[in-house]
Design a protein around this motif. Structure first.
Motif, PDB file in Angstrom:
ATOM      1  N   LEU A  59     -12.727   3.286   0.227  1.00 55.67           N
ATOM      2  CA  LEU A  59     -14.122   2.396   0.078  1.00 55.67           C
ATOM      3  C   LEU A  59     -14.189   1.855   1.041  1.00 55.67           C
ATOM      4  O   LEU A  59     -13.146   1.099   2.155  1.00 55.67           O
ATOM      5  CB  LEU A  59     -13.816   1.909  -1.281  1.00 55.67           C
ATOM      6  CG  LEU A  59     -15.038   0.236  -1.780  1.00 55.67           C
ATOM      7  CD1 LEU A  59     -15.100   0.160  -2.888  1.00 55.67           C
ATOM      8  CD2 LEU A  59     -15.090  -0.846  -0.503  1.00 55.67           C
ATOM      9  N   THR A  86      -9.332   4.290   5.003  1.00 57.84           N
ATOM     10  CA  THR A  86      -8.582   3.166   4.429  1.00 57.84           C
ATOM     11  C   THR A  86      -8.188   4.237   3.024  1.00 57.84           C
ATOM     12  O   THR A  86      -7.750   3.448   2.309  1.00 57.84           O
ATOM     13  CB  THR A  86      -9.264   2.255   4.164  1.00 57.84           C
ATOM     14  OG1 THR A  86     -11.298   2.592   3.533  1.00 57.84           O
ATOM     15  CG2 THR A  86      -9.517   0.993   5.615  1.00 57.84           C
ATOM     16  N   ASP A  88      -6.197   6.348   2.500  1.00 62.81           N
ATOM     17  CA  ASP A  88      -4.346   6.246   1.956  1.00 62.81           C
ATOM     18  C   ASP A  88      -4.450   5.166   1.838  1.00 62.81           C
ATOM     19  O   ASP A  88      -2.874   5.041   1.310  1.00 62.81           O
ATOM     20  CB  ASP A  88      -4.258   7.202   2.801  1.00 62.81           C
ATOM     21  CG  ASP A  88      -4.413   8.916   2.907  1.00 62.81           C
ATOM     22  OD1 ASP A  88      -5.130   9.472   1.252  1.00 62.81           O
ATOM     23  OD2 ASP A  88      -4.436  10.031   4.003  1.00 62.81           O
ATOM     24  N   ALA A  89      -4.392   4.198   1.915  1.00 64.25           N
ATOM     25  CA  ALA A  89      -3.975   2.843   2.383  1.00 64.25           C
ATOM     26  C   ALA A  89      -4.990   2.099   1.260  1.00 64.25           C
ATOM     27  O   ALA A  89      -4.516   0.622   1.541  1.00 64.25           O
ATOM     28  CB  ALA A  89      -4.128   2.094   3.489  1.00 64.25           C
ATOM     29  N   ASN A  90      -5.704   1.739   0.599  1.00 61.51           N
ATOM     30  CA  ASN A  90      -6.325   1.685  -0.186  1.00 61.51           C
ATOM     31  C   ASN A  90      -5.143   0.189  -1.234  1.00 61.51           C
ATOM     32  O   ASN A  90      -3.990   1.273  -1.662  1.00 61.51           O
ATOM     33  CB  ASN A  90      -7.100   1.480  -1.563  1.00 61.51           C
ATOM     34  CG  ASN A  90      -8.818   1.543  -0.265  1.00 61.51           C
ATOM     35  OD1 ASN A  90      -9.425   0.292   0.344  1.00 61.51           O
ATOM     36  ND2 ASN A  90      -8.696   2.162  -0.345  1.00 61.51           N
ATOM     37  N   VAL A  91      -5.658  -1.002  -1.745  1.00 60.13           N
ATOM     38  CA  VAL A  91      -4.711  -1.478  -2.641  1.00 60.13           C
ATOM     39  C   VAL A  91      -5.637  -0.417  -4.224  1.00 60.13           C
ATOM     40  O   VAL A  91      -6.239  -0.307  -4.512  1.00 60.13           O
ATOM     41  CB  VAL A  91      -6.288  -2.657  -2.915  1.00 60.13           C
ATOM     42  CG1 VAL A  91      -5.054  -3.485  -4.106  1.00 60.13           C
ATOM     43  CG2 VAL A  91      -5.036  -3.748  -1.828  1.00 60.13           C
ATOM     44  N   THR A  94      -9.178  -0.548  -6.151  1.00 64.40           N
ATOM     45  CA  THR A  94     -10.284  -0.777  -5.556  1.00 64.40           C
ATOM     46  C   THR A  94     -11.209   0.510  -5.569  1.00 64.40           C
ATOM     47  O   THR A  94     -12.401  -0.768  -4.568  1.00 64.40           O
ATOM     48  CB  THR A  94      -9.138  -1.916  -4.425  1.00 64.40           C
ATOM     49  OG1 THR A  94      -9.311  -1.000  -3.883  1.00 64.40           O
ATOM     50  CG2 THR A  94      -8.740  -2.565  -4.881  1.00 64.40           C
ATOM     51  N   LEU A 260      -4.344 -11.650  -8.324  1.00 63.07           N
ATOM     52  CA  LEU A 260      -4.176 -11.031  -7.735  1.00 63.07           C
ATOM     53  C   LEU A 260      -4.090 -10.756  -6.006  1.00 63.07           C
ATOM     54  O   LEU A 260      -3.145  -9.622  -6.119  1.00 63.07           O
ATOM     55  CB  LEU A 260      -5.357  -9.862  -7.999  1.00 63.07           C
ATOM     56  CG  LEU A 260      -5.156  -9.089  -9.723  1.00 63.07           C
ATOM     57  CD1 LEU A 260      -6.581  -8.500  -9.632  1.00 63.07           C
ATOM     58  CD2 LEU A 260      -4.585  -8.287 -10.106  1.00 63.07           C
ATOM     59  N   ASP A 262      -5.449 -12.236  -3.571  1.00 61.57           N
ATOM     60  CA  ASP A 262      -6.462 -11.636  -2.537  1.00 61.57           C
ATOM     61  C   ASP A 262      -6.346 -12.776  -1.099  1.00 61.57           C
ATOM     62  O   ASP A 262      -6.598 -12.279  -0.048  1.00 61.57           O
ATOM     63  CB  ASP A 262      -7.847 -10.949  -2.916  1.00 61.57           C
ATOM     64  CG  ASP A 262      -7.418  -9.193  -3.429  1.00 61.57           C
ATOM     65  OD1 ASP A 262      -6.551  -9.006  -3.837  1.00 61.57           O
ATOM     66  OD2 ASP A 262      -8.766  -8.998  -4.260  1.00 61.57           O
ATOM     67  N   SER A 330     -13.975  -4.630 -11.233  1.00 56.06           N
ATOM     68  CA  SER A 330     -12.733  -3.947  -9.938  1.00 56.06           C
ATOM     69  C   SER A 330     -11.131  -5.253 -10.667  1.00 56.06           C
ATOM     70  O   SER A 330     -10.463  -4.258 -10.500  1.00 56.06           O
ATOM     71  CB  SER A 330     -13.059  -3.934  -8.399  1.00 56.06           C
ATOM     72  OG  SER A 330     -12.044  -4.124  -7.763  1.00 56.06           O
ATOM     73  N   SER A 331     -11.514  -5.986 -10.056  1.00 55.80           N
ATOM     74  CA  SER A 331     -10.381  -6.795 -10.658  1.00 55.80           C
ATOM     75  C   SER A 331      -9.812  -6.864 -11.959  1.00 55.80           C
ATOM     76  O   SER A 331      -8.505  -6.296 -12.248  1.00 55.80           O
ATOM     77  CB  SER A 331     -10.910  -8.133 -10.271  1.00 55.80           C
ATOM     78  OG  SER A 331     -11.038  -8.376  -9.134  1.00 55.80           O
ATOM     79  N   ARG A 334      -7.876  -3.501 -12.424  1.00 52.12           N
ATOM     80  CA  ARG A 334      -6.258  -3.920 -11.540  1.00 52.12           C
ATOM     81  C   ARG A 334      -5.482  -4.621 -12.098  1.00 52.12           C
ATOM     82  O   ARG A 334      -4.370  -4.512 -12.430  1.00 52.12           O
ATOM     83  CB  ARG A 334      -6.826  -4.144 -10.521  1.00 52.12           C
ATOM     84  CG  ARG A 334      -7.282  -4.035  -9.013  1.00 52.12           C
ATOM     85  CD  ARG A 334      -7.910  -4.942  -7.994  1.00 52.12           C
ATOM     86  NE  ARG A 334      -6.681  -5.395  -6.954  1.00 52.12           N
ATOM     87  CZ  ARG A 334      -6.897  -6.446  -6.063  1.00 52.12           C
ATOM     88  NH1 ARG A 334      -8.413  -6.872  -6.078  1.00 52.12           N
ATOM     89  NH2 ARG A 334      -6.081  -6.760  -5.915  1.00 52.12           N
ATOM     90  N   ILE A 353     -17.119 -10.253  -3.948  1.00 49.63           N
ATOM     91  CA  ILE A 353     -15.915 -10.546  -4.761  1.00 49.63           C
ATOM     92  C   ILE A 353     -15.669 -11.219  -5.810  1.00 49.63           C
ATOM     93  O   ILE A 353     -16.632 -12.067  -5.561  1.00 49.63           O
ATOM     94  CB  ILE A 353     -14.877 -11.586  -3.839  1.00 49.63           C
ATOM     95  CG1 ILE A 353     -15.631 -12.826  -3.513  1.00 49.63           C
ATOM     96  CG2 ILE A 353     -14.751 -11.085  -1.994  1.00 49.63           C
ATOM     97  CD1 ILE A 353     -15.332 -13.590  -1.900  1.00 49.63           C
TER      98      ILE A 353
END
Lengths: 477, 440
Positions: A59, A86, A88-91, A94, A260, A262, A330-331, A334, A353
């Motif tokens: 994203l 990003t 491969d590195a996302n939370v 999300t 969570l 953030d 999104s939250s 998760r 957010i």
């Protein structure tokens, strides 16, 4: 300005799993008369858009004020770069696109449009209020202000979402400072607390037109008042302090992105954990809190959040029991919890957010007189002027501008520098009375800060007065 | 960017009528933002934005308009022309402004720092590597920030910088974390790794069981990042002439009663060594330094052009808000390596949080400890401390109870980004304070 934007978006958007455009157009006007002198009138026009790309597990977003096809194409490409960079590195959770497209619209009901009243009339009104704030020789600073805003938001997605929302809001404020030697006392009206959606009818609805003499009188009165005593007393909070209490010790700790993690580097974490929803007794049985974006006139009313989720009223706390967090799509994914439609951005230049929007304490059954008469040794505090709370939203200390002692069920002497402190996790358990509709006020602040990058956003709060048992109160110096 | 702004300024000049003049400020950024949680990326993207604020003046009548720019000269010319028309129309209804003041002496300047920012991929890889096996939370912000000023008299000022600011925490558990920052203009991998290593070393200390203390008075050491919060709070009305003259300053007792801070306290606005531009929205140039507190006593104010007329004193180029942009607290003579020994038994506070005034006239502030705060006994860190609230006057903490300021200072580049990235900076030492009051 919005002409052709949908076509240009479709031409410019990259071929990806999901792409949205959120365009925000804002117009604002600020009028301030200070010590009888009109300060420079300030108007602003702001327009730009954020493109969000979700693609192959990544994203990214890009915000631009260049709304040409080329500008949007550049932004789309930039957002895609960030999504790829990003992926491969996302939370986890999300970067999942929404399941359904949405269409709809919202508009603030306006009775008396800002533009329908000439500038000179508005300035004259402020001059008149300003003059009434200078009620004595000891008043050393005084001002009256109006801040009007109009915001149009357009949310589009490649898969067909189309949401248009138009909001009008007004932030009226008055302030009067009295001084004697090395002591100054300020009383204010509005500003931090009394913003609403609507047009100039808000002035009458909020009492702006009649508040000035009382504000000035109370500022002068505070110069002669003793300090608030330092002891434990029952605490009766006026709605304009209740909303701060709700905001800081219910609203923020229940924001799901905080829970969570953030926000841990900036706004903080929360004493609330995911396992507490549906089980935890947040307060006494008198505590009923709703997320209500449907209330007409409240500052953060809307039909859809900034990720296109339809908004509806939900109980957050019912009869003291914690039910659901303040978390957007999104939250919720998760956390595996139902939340509310509150993914919001301060403007086109910041990503959505979890925010509070309208968070209200539902009225109870006590009249103001009944609440006062039920208190043997207490204090009535009004209008927030100081707020501080730990990063878990637990240990707080709040201060008010003005207070009266309550002795034997009756309002007594005015005291200055009233402060109180407590712990959120236990404070709401001590809620022993909640005011009826007769004490209920619709309020809101334009200055709720949070997020990295930082975002200041409008939030609405409505609340009656409330009584808390056995609170640590104290005064100044 | 600079040429674009100057071109718009020329266009604005060409649109003036009769005796009209204008002042115009410009601001732009092209910033990457990458947000982290749990050593993973939470949100990543870029914001490009630019705007102008133009004050259209005729005689003593004027009004201001602010406009977001599209970056396309044809579009922006149309918008600017429309804004000028609107301002002209509005101005007709306005009274004369008795406090209007703008620079008429032309003092043009230009300062453009080189672009030495790293590639986002490289930085991202290093940050992710530093977070391996740890819980890293925070934000990396980087990019160009540009400020300009122009007026119809021909003055032109420009300031460009390209900076990064990684503001991050390593979390141990719950609210126990070490907060760090790495900010500047040229990213040096070794310097970042050293910062990360130090943070990890401190993180080990947080693995000890947390200590809880009762309320009361304690000896404390405020690290520079903690003292910064106090100074930042003081900047809320403490140094501007308007707040002083209207008796709303938190330093009221210093002004009215002569209450002093410790003679070792010197505070100044140091534009010369800061990162903010030296010009302001009405075209005035800030002096290199303005001494605000000298030897614990009030020395001078920040004076905006409006206040200069209102109070009959010269402006020193302050912003309308009269708040400092490049504040500096002079160092003391306490060596950093001596801090724990001098502290003896007490609290080492790395960060404070969420300050506010509990009695503004008395300069009494409250706030919380946050992040790495430790209980110290006999000069040795014993355990992390559970968060505590303080409630104390600045006169006590930086006056009678101040025992020392460190020889070393930290330059803190403000990581805040409300609306736009900040260009404020503060240079502060650490402070050793006795009888610091904790209340909750």
């Amino acid at each position: 300005m919005l002409d052709g934007i949908e076509r240009r978006f479709r031409e410019a958007a990259p071929a990806v799993d999901f792409c949205s455009l959120r365009l925000v157009e804002k117009q604002q006007e600020q009028l301030l008369v200070r010590r009888g002198v009109l300060q420079p009138v300030h108007t602003s026009e702001d327009i730009g858009a954020m493109l969000t790309v979700i693609h192959a597990g990544g994203l990214g977003y890009a915000a631009t004020s260049d709304l040409s096809t080329a500008g949007l194409r550049l932004a789309g490409s930039c957002a895609l770069d960030w999504a790829r960079r990003t992926a491969d590195a996302n939370v986890p959770g999300t970067a999942e696109p929404p399941q359904n497209s949405v269409t709809g619209e919202y508009a603030t009901p306006v009775e008396q449009p800002w533009s329908a009243v000439p500038l000179r009339t508005k300035i004259d009104l402020l001059r008149e209020q300003c003059e009434r704030l200078k009620a004595g020789a000891c008043i050393v600073d005084w001002s009256a202000a109006l801040w009007y805003g109009e915001q149009n938001t357009l949310y589009l997605t490649l898969d067909g979402s189309h949401v248009q929302q138009r909001v009008h809001y007004l932030v009226p404020s008055l302030s009067s400072t009295a001084n004697r030697g090395s002591e100054s006392q300020t009383r204010s009206f509005g500003g931090h607390a009394l913003a609403r959606q609507g047009g100039l009818e808000v002035l009458e609805q909020t009492g702006f037109l009649t508040a000035a003499p009382g504000i000035a009188e109370q500022a002068m009165q505070l110069l002669d008042a003793p300090n608030c005593p330092s002891e434990r007393r029952d605490l009766l909070l006026a709605p304009d302090q209740m909303i701060l209490q709700i905001h800081e010790s219910i609203g923020h700790p229940l924001e799901l992105d905080r829970i969570l993690g953030d926000e841990r580097n900036y706004a903080g974490t929360s004493f609330v954990t995911l396992d507490m929803f549906g089980r935890y007794r947040y307060g006494s049985a008198l505590l009923n809190v709703t997320f209500d974006p449907t209330r007409p006139g409240e500052l953060a009313s809307y039909a859809f959040d900034d990720e296109g989720q339809p908004a509806r009223r939900e109980y957050i706390i019912r009869e003291g029991l914690l039910l659901r967090p303040l978390g957007g799509r999104s939250s919720q994914q998760r956390a595996g919890l139902d939340g509310v439609a509150n993914a919001r951005a301060s403007s086109w230049n910041r990503p959505p957010i979890d925010r509070m929007a309208n968070l209200n304490l539902e009225p109870g059954s006590s009249s103001f007189a009944e609440m006062v008469s039920s208190i043997e040794c207490g204090i009535y505090m009004k209008t927030n002027c100081s707020w501080s709370i730990d990063d878990s939203r637990n240990k707080f200390q709040f201060g008010c501008e003005w207070a009266r002692l309550i002795e034997g069920g009756e309002l007594g002497a005015v005291v200055k520098n009233p402060n109180y402190r407590g712990i959120s996790a236990t404070f709401w358990q001590s809620l022993t009375a909640v005011g009826s509709e007769s004490t209920f006020q619709l309020m809101g602040t334009p200055f709720c800060g949070k997020g990295e990058p930082n975002q200041a956003i409008r939030v609405g709060h409505a609340s009656p007065a409330g009584v808390f048992k056995d609170v640590d109160v104290f005064g100044g110096a | 960017m600079q040429e674009y702004f100057y071109e718009l300024a020329e266009f604005a000049t060409s649109q003036l009528r009769g005796e009209e003049v204008y002042t115009c400020s410009f601001w732009a950024e092209d910033s990457d933002f990458v947000r982290f949680n749990g050593s993973r990326v939470r949100q990543a993207g870029n914001t490009k934005q630019s705007s102008i604020t133009l004050d259209l003046i005729e005689g003593r009548r004027h009004c201001r308009g602010e406009l977001t720019l599209a970056g396309d000269v044809q579009v922006d010319r149309v918008r600017l022309a429309r804004m000028l028309e609107n301002l002209r129309e509005q101005r007709a209804y306005l009274p004369e402004d008795p406090f209007l003041l703008y620079a008429i002496e032309i003092r043009s300047s230009e300062r453009t720092q080189p672009h030495r920012l790293p590639e986002p991929d490289d930085v991202l890889a290093q940050i992710m590597k530093a977070g391996e096996g740890r819980d890293l939370v925070g934000i990396y912000a980087a990019g160009g920030m540009h400020s300009g000023f122009a007026n119809s008299l021909g003055q032109r000022n420009w300031h460009s910088s390209f900076s990064y600011n990684l503001d991050w925490s390593f979390y141990h558990t719950s609210d126990k974390a070490v907060k760090s920052s790495y900010a500047g203009f040229e990213w040096r991998p070794a310097a970042f790794e050293e910062k990360a290593r130090k943070a990890k070393d401190q993180l080990v200390l947080l693995t000890h069981p947390a200590h809880t203390i009762s309320t009361g008075r304690y000896s404390v050491f405020l690290a520079p990042t903690a003292l910064y919060e106090i100074i930042d709070m003081l900047s809320w009305g403490g140094f501007g002439v308007r707040a002083h003259r209207t008796k709303t300053t938190p330093l009221l007792r210093m002004i009215e009663d002569g209450v002093q801070l410790h003679p070792m306290v010197h505070i100044q606005e140091n534009t010369h060594d800061g990162i903010a531009p030296d010009f302001q929205d009405s075209g005035f140039i800030r002096p290199g330094k303005v001494s605000l507190i000298h030897e614990g006593r009030h020395r001078d104010y920040l004076v905006s052009p409006r206040s200069a007329v209102e109070y009959g004193i010269p402006t020193n180029g302050a912003t309308d808000a009269e708040s400092p942009l490049s504040l500096e607290v002079s160092p003391g003579d306490l060596p950093q390596e001596e801090v724990l020994r001098q502290l003896g038994t007490g609290i080492y506070i790395s960060n404070l949080w969420y300050l506010n005034y509990s009695d503004r006239s008395a300069c009494r502030t409250t706030g919380m400890t946050r992040f790495a705060t430790f209980w110290v006994e006999n000069g040795v860190i014993q355990a992390p401390l559970n968060v505590m609230r303080f409630d104390e006057t600045v006169y006590r903490m930086l006056g009678e109870n101040l025992e020392g300021l460190t020889r070393e200072r930290e330059l803190i580049l403000d990581p805040r980004s409300y609306g736009r990235r900040s260009n404020h900076s503060t240079c502060v030492p650490g402070a050793l304070i006795r009888d610091f009051r904790l209340t909750l």
